[in-house]
Design a protein around this motif. Structure first.
Motif, PDB file in Angstrom:
ATOM      1  N   SER A 286      -8.861   1.299  14.657  1.00 51.06           N
ATOM      2  CA  SER A 286      -8.650   2.457  13.909  1.00 51.06           C
ATOM      3  C   SER A 286      -7.186   3.173  14.278  1.00 51.06           C
ATOM      4  O   SER A 286      -6.416   3.836  13.163  1.00 51.06           O
ATOM      5  N   GLU A 287      -6.557   3.079  15.233  1.00 53.23           N
ATOM      6  CA  GLU A 287      -5.543   3.492  15.763  1.00 53.23           C
ATOM      7  C   GLU A 287      -4.060   2.593  15.125  1.00 53.23           C
ATOM      8  O   GLU A 287      -3.094   3.088  14.961  1.00 53.23           O
ATOM      9  N   LEU A 288      -4.618   1.482  14.513  1.00 49.86           N
ATOM     10  CA  LEU A 288      -3.508   0.737  13.990  1.00 49.86           C
ATOM     11  C   LEU A 288      -3.518   0.796  12.191  1.00 49.86           C
ATOM     12  O   LEU A 288      -2.570   0.499  11.628  1.00 49.86           O
ATOM     13  N   LYS A 289      -4.457   1.600  11.809  1.00 49.78           N
ATOM     14  CA  LYS A 289      -4.497   1.872  10.537  1.00 49.78           C
ATOM     15  C   LYS A 289      -3.373   2.691   9.887  1.00 49.78           C
ATOM     16  O   LYS A 289      -2.909   1.911   8.832  1.00 49.78           O
ATOM     17  N   ASP A 290      -2.769   3.560  10.458  1.00 45.09           N
ATOM     18  CA  ASP A 290      -1.625   4.304   9.703  1.00 45.09           C
ATOM     19  C   ASP A 290      -0.592   3.286   9.819  1.00 45.09           C
ATOM     20  O   ASP A 290       0.258   3.155   8.850  1.00 45.09           O
ATOM     21  N   ARG A 291      -0.225   2.689  10.878  1.00 39.86           N
ATOM     22  CA  ARG A 291       1.038   1.496  10.920  1.00 39.86           C
ATOM     23  C   ARG A 291       0.944   0.448  10.064  1.00 39.86           C
ATOM     24  O   ARG A 291       1.556   0.187   9.396  1.00 39.86           O
ATOM     25  N   TYR A 292      -0.209   0.042   9.824  1.00 39.65           N
ATOM     26  CA  TYR A 292      -0.750  -0.858   8.803  1.00 39.65           C
ATOM     27  C   TYR A 292      -0.334  -0.668   7.457  1.00 39.65           C
ATOM     28  O   TYR A 292       0.301  -1.361   6.411  1.00 39.65           O
ATOM     29  N   LEU A 293      -0.847   0.345   7.121  1.00 39.05           N
ATOM     30  CA  LEU A 293      -0.936   1.103   5.883  1.00 39.05           C
ATOM     31  C   LEU A 293       0.733   1.345   5.391  1.00 39.05           C
ATOM     32  O   LEU A 293       1.181   1.381   4.189  1.00 39.05           O
ATOM     33  N   ASP A 294       1.476   1.681   6.602  1.00 39.98           N
ATOM     34  CA  ASP A 294       2.870   2.098   6.258  1.00 39.98           C
ATOM     35  C   ASP A 294       3.715   0.756   5.877  1.00 39.98           C
ATOM     36  O   ASP A 294       4.461   0.698   4.962  1.00 39.98           O
ATOM     37  N   ARG A 295       3.278  -0.325   6.556  1.00 41.74           N
ATOM     38  CA  ARG A 295       3.877  -1.490   6.437  1.00 41.74           C
ATOM     39  C   ARG A 295       3.590  -2.199   5.058  1.00 41.74           C
ATOM     40  O   ARG A 295       4.398  -2.739   4.510  1.00 41.74           O
ATOM     41  N   LEU A 296       2.376  -2.071   4.850  1.00 34.12           N
ATOM     42  CA  LEU A 296       1.852  -2.707   3.417  1.00 34.12           C
ATOM     43  C   LEU A 296       2.533  -1.738   2.252  1.00 34.12           C
ATOM     44  O   LEU A 296       3.214  -2.510   1.492  1.00 34.12           O
ATOM     45  N   ALA A 297       2.732  -0.570   2.453  1.00 38.84           N
ATOM     46  CA  ALA A 297       3.453   0.471   1.335  1.00 38.84           C
ATOM     47  C   ALA A 297       4.898  -0.170   1.237  1.00 38.84           C
ATOM     48  O   ALA A 297       5.563  -0.258   0.334  1.00 38.84           O
ATOM     49  N   ALA A 298       5.544  -0.197   2.417  1.00 36.23           N
ATOM     50  CA  ALA A 298       6.906  -0.844   2.693  1.00 36.23           C
ATOM     51  C   ALA A 298       7.035  -1.960   1.827  1.00 36.23           C
ATOM     52  O   ALA A 298       7.947  -2.291   1.267  1.00 36.23           O
ATOM     53  N   ARG A 299       6.159  -3.132   2.087  1.00 33.70           N
ATOM     54  CA  ARG A 299       6.087  -4.483   1.509  1.00 33.70           C
ATOM     55  C   ARG A 299       6.310  -4.204  -0.119  1.00 33.70           C
ATOM     56  O   ARG A 299       6.838  -4.907  -0.879  1.00 33.70           O
TER      57      ARG A 299
END
Length: 293
Positions: free
Chosen positions: A238-251
């Protein structure tokens, strides 16, 4: 080295996929009205456009022998509407496309293949030429071309992520790229830049599984690429969620920016949505990018 037995088993496996894929694509295409998209236009087709080097798949009748006699290379004489009617497809065959978060969802590859084949059926019915980017299958008309496309769409690549094929782009044609675009963005940038340089306008369809948007993972989780080349274990997913979603939004934002620069249209499709909704968007996006539209 692949043994003859293994090669035969692979061929039979791929061949077994064709009838269901064709049936789904035909059913899906049948739900979309052709409208005026792809209709042949009177008074067009006689204007000379350009000479180009002959490619694999060109018939002997297409060779311009007078121009070819001037050198060692055979040339094809292309006409204006032949170019405008050509649509080139690239469908990601990489291992990442074979992901589905639940058994009741299609894989991204399954959805991408049925969408691409359905839109190909509609284009061919409208009198347009459809083929693949690159040199394996130049754009042609006819039901035989649909069968060739179905066969090639059923192939799987071994690598996790496949870059878009950008060779042999036909000037001023149209193109469709369908992928999860999880790999190196530079491959997409190169392909769209080369397409724009040749006046190719197209559609980029971004296919994602719902879990890739929601990131519903918690606790101890092992993330592994479908091809098995990448693996990451964490005790607190769950601690990776925000970073992952930020990278997906950037992509997503980067893909949209590349499309805007190249004059392409960007669309996001989820495998949890209906295939019909994806095809309708793809069809309308192609219609909006048609030469002269």
């Amino acid at each position: 080295m692949i043994t003859p037995t293994a090669l035969r088993e692979k061929a039979e496996t791929q061949a077994a996929r064709l009838p269901p894929l064709l049936a789904r694509a035909e059913h899906l295409a049948g739900a979309v009205l052709l409208g005026d998209h792809g209709r042949r236009r009177a008074g067009m087709g006689d204007d000379f456009w350009q000479y180009r080097p002959a490619q694999m798949g060109d018939s002997l009748r297409m060779i311009d022998h007078r121009r070819s006699a001037m050198g060692d290379v055979q040339f094809v004489r292309e006409r204006e509407w032949q170019i405008a009617q050509s649509v080139m497809l690239w469908v990601d065959q990489g291992a990442s496309m074979r992901f589905a978060s639940t058994p009741d969802l299609p894989t991204k590859a399954e959805r991408a293949r049925v969408l691409s084949l359905a839109v190909s059926i509609l284009l061919v019915r409208g009198g347009e030429r459809v083929g693949l980017t690159g040199t394996r299958l130049p754009p042609r008309r006819g039901n035989a071309q649909i069968l060739r496309l179905a066969e090639m769409f059923s192939e799987d690549a071994e690598e996790d992520y496949s870059p878009p094929e950008h060779r042999a782009m036909i000037p001023h044609a149209r193109a469709v790229f369908i992928s999860d675009f999880m790999g190196d963005i530079e491959g997409v940038r190169t392909a769209l830049t080369k397409a724009a340089d040749r006046g190719v306008r197209g559609v980029l369809c971004h296919v994602l599984d719902p879990a890739e948007e929601a990131f519903p993972f918690r606790g101890r989780t092992i993330f592994q690429s479908v091809g098995g080349t990448i693996e990451h274990e964490t005790l607190k997913a769950s601690e990776l969620k925000d970073r992952y979603l930020d990278r997906l939004a950037a992509r997503k934002a980067e893909l949209q920016q590349l499309c805007a620069i190249a004059g392409w249209q960007y669309g996001l499709h989820h495998t949890g949505s209906s295939a019909q909704s994806g095809l309708l968007w793809l069809w309308r996006a192609l219609d909006g990018g048609r030469a002269g539209a």
